[in-house]
Design a protein around this motif. Structure first.
Motif, PDB file in Angstrom:
ATOM      1  N   GLU A 163      73.755 -13.352 -63.999  1.00  0.00           N
ATOM      2  CA  GLU A 163      72.654 -14.198 -64.473  1.00  0.00           C
ATOM      3  C   GLU A 163      72.762 -14.583 -65.942  1.00  0.00           C
ATOM      4  OE1 GLU A 163      68.348 -13.580 -63.542  1.00  0.00           O
ATOM      5  OE2 GLU A 163      69.119 -11.860 -62.418  1.00  0.00           O
ATOM      6  N   LEU A 164      73.442 -13.767 -66.725  1.00  0.00           N
ATOM      7  CA  LEU A 164      73.496 -14.004 -68.167  1.00  0.00           C
ATOM      8  C   LEU A 164      74.115 -15.346 -68.496  1.00  0.00           C
ATOM      9  CD1 LEU A 164      74.675 -10.561 -69.587  1.00  0.00           C
ATOM     10  CD2 LEU A 164      72.416 -11.622 -69.899  1.00  0.00           C
ATOM     11  N   GLN A 165      73.516 -15.998 -69.483  1.00  0.00           N
ATOM     12  CA  GLN A 165      74.061 -17.232 -70.038  1.00  0.00           C
ATOM     13  C   GLN A 165      74.168 -17.049 -71.546  1.00  0.00           C
ATOM     14  OE1 GLN A 165      71.815 -20.641 -68.659  1.00  0.00           O
ATOM     15  NE2 GLN A 165      71.715 -19.828 -66.587  1.00  0.00           N
ATOM     16  N   GLU A 166      75.089 -17.768 -72.145  1.00  0.00           N
ATOM     17  CA  GLU A 166      75.341 -17.594 -73.577  1.00  0.00           C
ATOM     18  C   GLU A 166      74.059 -17.682 -74.412  1.00  0.00           C
ATOM     19  OE1 GLU A 166      78.253 -16.837 -75.381  1.00  0.00           O
ATOM     20  OE2 GLU A 166      79.150 -16.434 -73.431  1.00  0.00           O
ATOM     21  N   GLU A 167      73.162 -18.585 -74.060  1.00  0.00           N
ATOM     22  CA  GLU A 167      71.946 -18.752 -74.872  1.00  0.00           C
ATOM     23  C   GLU A 167      71.001 -17.552 -74.788  1.00  0.00           C
ATOM     24  OE1 GLU A 167      71.190 -21.214 -71.064  1.00  0.00           O
ATOM     25  OE2 GLU A 167      72.842 -20.954 -72.448  1.00  0.00           O
ATOM     26  N   HIS A 168      71.177 -16.710 -73.781  1.00  0.00           N
ATOM     27  CA  HIS A 168      70.354 -15.499 -73.676  1.00  0.00           C
ATOM     28  C   HIS A 168      70.757 -14.443 -74.703  1.00  0.00           C
ATOM     29  CE1 HIS A 168      70.011 -16.489 -69.120  1.00  0.00           C
ATOM     30  NE2 HIS A 168      69.020 -17.058 -69.783  1.00  0.00           N
ATOM     31  N   LEU A 169      71.998 -14.485 -75.149  1.00  0.00           N
ATOM     32  CA  LEU A 169      72.568 -13.370 -75.891  1.00  0.00           C
ATOM     33  C   LEU A 169      72.106 -13.262 -77.334  1.00  0.00           C
ATOM     34  CD1 LEU A 169      76.199 -13.463 -74.498  1.00  0.00           C
ATOM     35  CD2 LEU A 169      74.241 -12.117 -73.698  1.00  0.00           C
ATOM     36  N   ASP A 170      71.682 -14.353 -77.948  1.00  0.00           N
ATOM     37  CA  ASP A 170      71.294 -14.313 -79.355  1.00  0.00           C
ATOM     38  C   ASP A 170      69.802 -14.043 -79.567  1.00  0.00           C
ATOM     39  OD1 ASP A 170      73.894 -14.684 -80.365  1.00  0.00           O
ATOM     40  OD2 ASP A 170      73.771 -16.809 -79.846  1.00  0.00           O
ATOM     41  N   ASN A 199      69.471  -7.497 -81.792  1.00  0.00           N
ATOM     42  CA  ASN A 199      70.181  -8.583 -81.117  1.00  0.00           C
ATOM     43  C   ASN A 199      70.536  -8.149 -79.697  1.00  0.00           C
ATOM     44  OD1 ASN A 199      73.192  -9.530 -80.431  1.00  0.00           O
ATOM     45  ND2 ASN A 199      72.101 -11.205 -81.445  1.00  0.00           N
ATOM     46  N   PHE A 200      70.162  -8.961 -78.723  1.00  0.00           N
ATOM     47  CA  PHE A 200      70.352  -8.621 -77.313  1.00  0.00           C
ATOM     48  C   PHE A 200      71.826  -8.396 -76.976  1.00  0.00           C
ATOM     49  CE2 PHE A 200      70.278 -10.159 -72.714  1.00  0.00           C
ATOM     50  CZ  PHE A 200      69.791  -8.960 -72.204  1.00  0.00           C
ATOM     51  N   HIS A 201      72.702  -9.254 -77.454  1.00  0.00           N
ATOM     52  CA  HIS A 201      74.129  -9.089 -77.166  1.00  0.00           C
ATOM     53  C   HIS A 201      74.626  -7.754 -77.704  1.00  0.00           C
ATOM     54  CE1 HIS A 201      78.516  -9.825 -78.033  1.00  0.00           C
ATOM     55  NE2 HIS A 201      78.450  -9.979 -76.731  1.00  0.00           N
ATOM     56  N   ALA A 206      63.978 -14.470 -70.469  1.00  0.00           N
ATOM     57  CA  ALA A 206      64.683 -15.065 -69.325  1.00  0.00           C
ATOM     58  C   ALA A 206      64.191 -14.465 -68.010  1.00  0.00           C
ATOM     59  CB  ALA A 206      66.185 -14.867 -69.463  1.00  0.00           C
ATOM     60  N   ALA A 207      63.467 -13.349 -68.073  1.00  0.00           N
ATOM     61  CA  ALA A 207      62.908 -12.697 -66.882  1.00  0.00           C
ATOM     62  C   ALA A 207      63.962 -12.577 -65.778  1.00  0.00           C
ATOM     63  CB  ALA A 207      61.663 -13.443 -66.387  1.00  0.00           C
ATOM     64  N   THR A 251      84.518 -15.873 -72.658  1.00  0.00           N
ATOM     65  CA  THR A 251      83.198 -15.974 -73.269  1.00  0.00           C
ATOM     66  C   THR A 251      82.552 -14.596 -73.370  1.00  0.00           C
ATOM     67  OG1 THR A 251      82.007 -16.228 -71.191  1.00  0.00           O
ATOM     68  CG2 THR A 251      82.887 -18.257 -72.206  1.00  0.00           C
ATOM     69  N   ARG A 252      81.501 -14.503 -74.165  1.00  0.00           N
ATOM     70  CA  ARG A 252      80.755 -13.243 -74.250  1.00  0.00           C
ATOM     71  C   ARG A 252      80.197 -12.869 -72.884  1.00  0.00           C
ATOM     72  NH1 ARG A 252      76.487 -13.987 -78.966  1.00  0.00           N
ATOM     73  NH2 ARG A 252      76.166 -15.896 -77.788  1.00  0.00           N
ATOM     74  N   CYS A 253      79.701 -13.841 -72.154  1.00  0.00           N
ATOM     75  CA  CYS A 253      79.139 -13.557 -70.818  1.00  0.00           C
ATOM     76  C   CYS A 253      80.200 -13.036 -69.861  1.00  0.00           C
ATOM     77  CB  CYS A 253      78.445 -14.788 -70.247  1.00  0.00           C
ATOM     78  SG  CYS A 253      76.850 -15.118 -71.011  1.00  0.00           S
ATOM     79  N   SER A 254      81.396 -13.622 -69.908  1.00  0.00           N
ATOM     80  CA  SER A 254      82.453 -13.136 -69.014  1.00  0.00           C
ATOM     81  C   SER A 254      82.913 -11.739 -69.436  1.00  0.00           C
ATOM     82  CB  SER A 254      83.620 -14.120 -68.932  1.00  0.00           C
ATOM     83  OG  SER A 254      84.200 -14.325 -70.189  1.00  0.00           O
ATOM     84  N   GLN A 255      82.885 -11.436 -70.717  1.00  0.00           N
ATOM     85  CA  GLN A 255      83.205 -10.081 -71.176  1.00  0.00           C
ATOM     86  C   GLN A 255      82.167  -9.077 -70.661  1.00  0.00           C
ATOM     87  OE1 GLN A 255      83.304 -10.637 -75.412  1.00  0.00           O
ATOM     88  NE2 GLN A 255      85.424 -11.372 -75.403  1.00  0.00           N
ATOM     89  N   LEU A 256      80.899  -9.452 -70.728  1.00  0.00           N
ATOM     90  CA  LEU A 256      79.838  -8.564 -70.246  1.00  0.00           C
ATOM     91  C   LEU A 256      79.920  -8.383 -68.730  1.00  0.00           C
ATOM     92  CD1 LEU A 256      77.001  -9.892 -72.543  1.00  0.00           C
ATOM     93  CD2 LEU A 256      78.068  -7.615 -72.674  1.00  0.00           C
TER      94      LEU A 256
END
Length: 180
Positions: free
Chosen positions: A112-119, A135-137, A67-68, A2-7
């Protein structure tokens, strides 16, 4: 992956490489790390300071995400750097302590990152005060790429100064997949 696991992988790589760079720098006499080598930020110490400055600015901007992220609270307590090329710390031990605080925050942010945070569209002001909305990602990818770029410069400087860094490839942190 996933994008989160890559980050999260890039966050681990960042910490791993910083540990290697600071260990190599610590093997040198203080005058070697402060010597003006003609590098973009003057010296090895100047280059390492710049990476800390950039990371601080970006992490403080990331704190504007709705997401603070709890991971960024310690970074918000750090004064905002005045310039991209200023020396925050004149010696390696204090700079390394700040580096470790930032790396801990980056690892924690990755957790802490979740996929929905990235867009999310992150709004911030650049160092010239110009409003940006990106774009945050994509900005997270820039953040990690900026570190890698300047760590490459620092690795070259260390080599020129006679210090050995060892393996620097991200590949060293990617797990092997067993044959099926």
């Amino acid at each position: 992956m996933t994008r989160c696991s890559q980050l999260a992988l890039l966050a681990r790589y960042n910490q791993w490489m910083n540990d290697k760079l600071y260990a190599a720098a610590a093997s040198l006499p203080p005058e070697a790390i402060t010597r003006d080598t003609g590098a973009f930020f003057g010296s090895l110490l100047g280059t390492l300071n710049h990476i800390v400055v950039g990371d601080t600015l970006w992490l403080q901007r990331f704190a504007g995400h709705p997401a603070a992220f709890a991971a960024l609270q310690p970074v918000l307590e750090i004064p905002r750097p005045a310039s991209l090329d200023g020396l925050l710390f004149a010696g390696l031990p204090a700079l390394q302590a700040r580096r470790q605080l930032l790396d801990h925050s980056i690892i924690s942010l990755g957790a802490e990152l979740q996929e929905e945070h990235l867009d999310f569209a992150l709004s911030y002001h650049n160092t010239k005060g110009v409003a940006q909305r990106k774009n945050f990602h994509a900005v997270l990818l820039h953040f990690f790429n900026h570190q890698t770029h300047h760590r490459g410069q620092a690795t070259t400087l260390l080599s020129q100064l006679g210090a050995e860094v060892g393996v620097t490839d991200l590949l060293a942190l990617i797990d092997d997949i067993p044959a099926s």
